[in-house]
Structure formats: structure tokens, C-alpha cells
Design a protein around this motif. Structure first.
Motif, PDB file in Angstrom:
ATOM      1  N   VAL A  22       0.728  -1.075   0.077  1.00  0.00           N
ATOM      2  CA  VAL A  22      -0.023  -0.052  -0.018  1.00  0.00           C
ATOM      3  C   VAL A  22       0.707   1.286   0.110  1.00  0.00           C
ATOM      4  CG1 VAL A  22      -1.929   1.294   1.081  1.00  0.00           C
ATOM      5  CG2 VAL A  22      -1.891  -1.131   1.095  1.00  0.00           C
ATOM      6  N   LEU A  23       1.868   1.240   0.844  1.00  0.00           N
ATOM      7  CA  LEU A  23       2.786   2.347   0.855  1.00  0.00           C
ATOM      8  C   LEU A  23       3.397   2.602  -0.410  1.00  0.00           C
ATOM      9  CD1 LEU A  23       4.310   2.161   4.442  1.00  0.00           C
ATOM     10  CD2 LEU A  23       2.440   3.554   3.618  1.00  0.00           C
ATOM     11  N   LYS A  25       2.791   1.519  -3.331  1.00  0.00           N
ATOM     12  CA  LYS A  25       2.049   2.351  -4.322  1.00  0.00           C
ATOM     13  C   LYS A  25       1.903   3.668  -4.537  1.00  0.00           C
ATOM     14  CE  LYS A  25      -2.556   2.123  -6.448  1.00  0.00           C
ATOM     15  NZ  LYS A  25      -4.043   1.513  -6.547  1.00  0.00           N
ATOM     16  N   THR A  26       1.701   4.314  -3.170  1.00  0.00           N
ATOM     17  CA  THR A  26       1.905   5.845  -2.994  1.00  0.00           C
ATOM     18  C   THR A  26       3.238   6.322  -3.365  1.00  0.00           C
ATOM     19  OG1 THR A  26      -0.065   5.748  -1.533  1.00  0.00           O
ATOM     20  CG2 THR A  26       1.288   7.751  -1.506  1.00  0.00           C
ATOM     21  N   GLU A  66      -3.216  -2.173   4.978  1.00  0.00           N
ATOM     22  CA  GLU A  66      -4.161  -1.085   4.853  1.00  0.00           C
ATOM     23  C   GLU A  66      -4.198  -0.041   5.862  1.00  0.00           C
ATOM     24  OE1 GLU A  66      -5.936  -0.487   2.124  1.00  0.00           O
ATOM     25  OE2 GLU A  66      -5.152  -2.122   1.261  1.00  0.00           O
ATOM     26  N   THR A 108       0.660  14.701  -3.028  1.00  0.00           N
ATOM     27  CA  THR A 108       0.160  13.469  -3.351  1.00  0.00           C
ATOM     28  C   THR A 108      -1.307  12.923  -2.329  1.00  0.00           C
ATOM     29  OG1 THR A 108       1.758  12.529  -1.806  1.00  0.00           O
ATOM     30  CG2 THR A 108       2.291  12.398  -4.204  1.00  0.00           C
ATOM     31  N   THR A 109      -1.176  13.502  -1.161  1.00  0.00           N
ATOM     32  CA  THR A 109      -2.325  13.014  -0.146  1.00  0.00           C
ATOM     33  C   THR A 109      -3.614  13.648  -0.893  1.00  0.00           C
ATOM     34  OG1 THR A 109      -1.783  15.154   1.130  1.00  0.00           O
ATOM     35  CG2 THR A 109      -0.985  12.785   1.940  1.00  0.00           C
ATOM     36  N   TRP A 112      -4.387  10.963  -3.593  1.00  0.00           N
ATOM     37  CA  TRP A 112      -4.778   9.462  -3.344  1.00  0.00           C
ATOM     38  C   TRP A 112      -5.162   9.354  -1.718  1.00  0.00           C
ATOM     39  CZ3 TRP A 112      -2.315   4.901  -5.518  1.00  0.00           C
ATOM     40  CH2 TRP A 112      -1.713   5.245  -6.710  1.00  0.00           C
ATOM     41  N   CYS A 114      -4.412   7.664   1.010  1.00  0.00           N
ATOM     42  CA  CYS A 114      -3.108   7.284   1.139  1.00  0.00           C
ATOM     43  C   CYS A 114      -2.632   7.081   2.756  1.00  0.00           C
ATOM     44  CB  CYS A 114      -1.872   7.709   0.359  1.00  0.00           C
ATOM     45  SG  CYS A 114      -1.272   9.370   1.132  1.00  0.00           S
ATOM     46  N   ASN A 115      -1.615   6.460   2.845  1.00  0.00           N
ATOM     47  CA  ASN A 115      -1.234   6.268   4.417  1.00  0.00           C
ATOM     48  C   ASN A 115       0.133   6.973   4.728  1.00  0.00           C
ATOM     49  OD1 ASN A 115      -3.362   4.648   4.486  1.00  0.00           O
ATOM     50  ND2 ASN A 115      -2.390   2.869   5.148  1.00  0.00           N
ATOM     51  N   VAL A 116       0.595   8.047   3.776  1.00  0.00           N
ATOM     52  CA  VAL A 116       1.708   8.677   3.993  1.00  0.00           C
ATOM     53  C   VAL A 116       1.456  10.134   4.497  1.00  0.00           C
ATOM     54  CG1 VAL A 116       3.923   9.258   2.854  1.00  0.00           C
ATOM     55  CG2 VAL A 116       2.803   7.058   2.264  1.00  0.00           C
TER      56      VAL A 116
END
Length: 180
Positions: A22-23, A25-26, A66, A108-109, A112, A114-116
Motif C-alpha cells: 500500500v505504501l 503504491k503511493t 491497509e 500526493t495526499t 490519493w 494514502c497512508n503517508v
């Protein structure tokens, strides 16, 4: 995490290689460079689980990909990172690297789910204010804080321009018994 030509590699401080789909991919959408931070695990309430529980899940046979979150605090170009490893002094101060990191993650957030994230950060005018902020975080269950010189240049190894702030208690104890 290292991004090089849309390829993502995650190494621990000890050099072990890990895969976080998952990370990754971002991060593969990020500019080339080294992204420095730490992993936590998001609990059911959206807040990070305590370090021991989170690390146990991350290191398990079935990590909750996730819910693994990457909190970043530094970005170093591939060239400066390689230079630092070869003891070549860098040129980019921490404030510029951090500003670049905020820009990269901010872009990017928005695009996405995302989780970053960029780690929570405050600019403090004094050491006393840094201690107050650290105390607030520790009251919220965090381990402590890092006080950084905004003009610090990235270096390979421990930097004298960063100071870890956390609780340390000296205690005298008396043994009252033991079992062999």
C-alpha cells in the motif's frame, strides 16, 4: 524508503528489506530520493496503536497493510544521500528538505487516499518551549520529541544538530527478595 525511477525499496536501520504494497503504491509516484520516517499502525479509532502493539503487527506474518502509516520527517535527494554515505558534506539545510517533503506529500495526499503523512511539527522559539511541547505529546502517550536545528545538513549517522527529548527517570531501588 528509497524511490529511484518509480521503484520503491524499504530498508530498516539495520538494513533489512521489507515490502509494504500500500505504501509502495503511493511512494512510487514520488520524486526520486530517500524518505525518512517511521511506521505506525492505525487503530480502529483512527489513532496510532501503541508502539509495542503496532510493531508486533507490522512484524507479523500478516501485517495489516491497509492500516500501516508512514510518518515522514525528512527527504534527501539520491545524490546527497550517496554523498553523505561517502562522507561528502551536503548543501541542503533541513528546513529546505522539510519544505520539499511537505510539498511532495501535500501534492500526493490530495490525489490519493494514502497512508503517508508528514509528522506533526512545530517551530519553537526556545528550549523551554520545546520541553513544553514534548511534555504535551508525552501526556498524549507519545514517546517524546526530536529537537532539530533547521540549518542542519544531512549526514550519515547520528547528528549533533538533533536532540531526542524524552522522559528519563533515575531511581534507587532496594532488593527485598528473589527467587533462584
Amino acid at each position: 524508503f528509497t524511490v529511484d525511477n518509480n521503484e520503491v525499496l524499504c530498508n530498516s536501520r539495520s538494513g533489512e528489506v521489507y515490502d509494504y504494497p500500500v505504501l509502495n503504491k503511493t511512494l512510487q509516484t514520488y520524486p526520486d530520493g530517500h524518505y525518512i520516517g517511521e511506521l505506525t499502525v492505525r487503530g480502529p479509532d483512527g489513532k496510532p496503536l501503541d508502539r509495542a502493539t503496532g510493531n508486533g503487527l507490522i512484524n507479523s506474518d500478516t501485517p495489516p497493510h491497509e492500516d500501516i502509516v508512514l510518518d515522514l520527517w525528512d527527504y534527501v535527494t539520491l545524490e546527497e544521500y550517496t554523498g553523505a554515505a561517502n562522507k561528502v558534506k551536503g548543501k541542503t539545510p533541513y528546513r529546505e528538505r522539510f519544505d520539499q517533503l511537505q510539498k511532495i506529500v501535500g501534492e500526493t495526499t490530495a490525489a490519493w487516499p494514502c497512508n503517508v503523512y508528514v509528522i506533526e511539527t512545530y517551530i519553537v522559539p526556545s528550549f523551554a518551549q520545546a520541553l513544553r511541547q514534548c511534555s504535551l505529546w508525552m501526556n498524549d502517550g507519545y514517546e517524546g520529541a526530536i529537537l532539530k536545528d533547521r540549518d542542519a545538513i544531512f549526514r550519515d549517522g547520528t547528528s549533533p544538530q538533533q536532540l531526542k527529548l524524552k522522559l528519563e527517570i533515575d531511581a534507587d531501588v532496594r532488593i527485598t527478595g528473589f527467587k533462584p
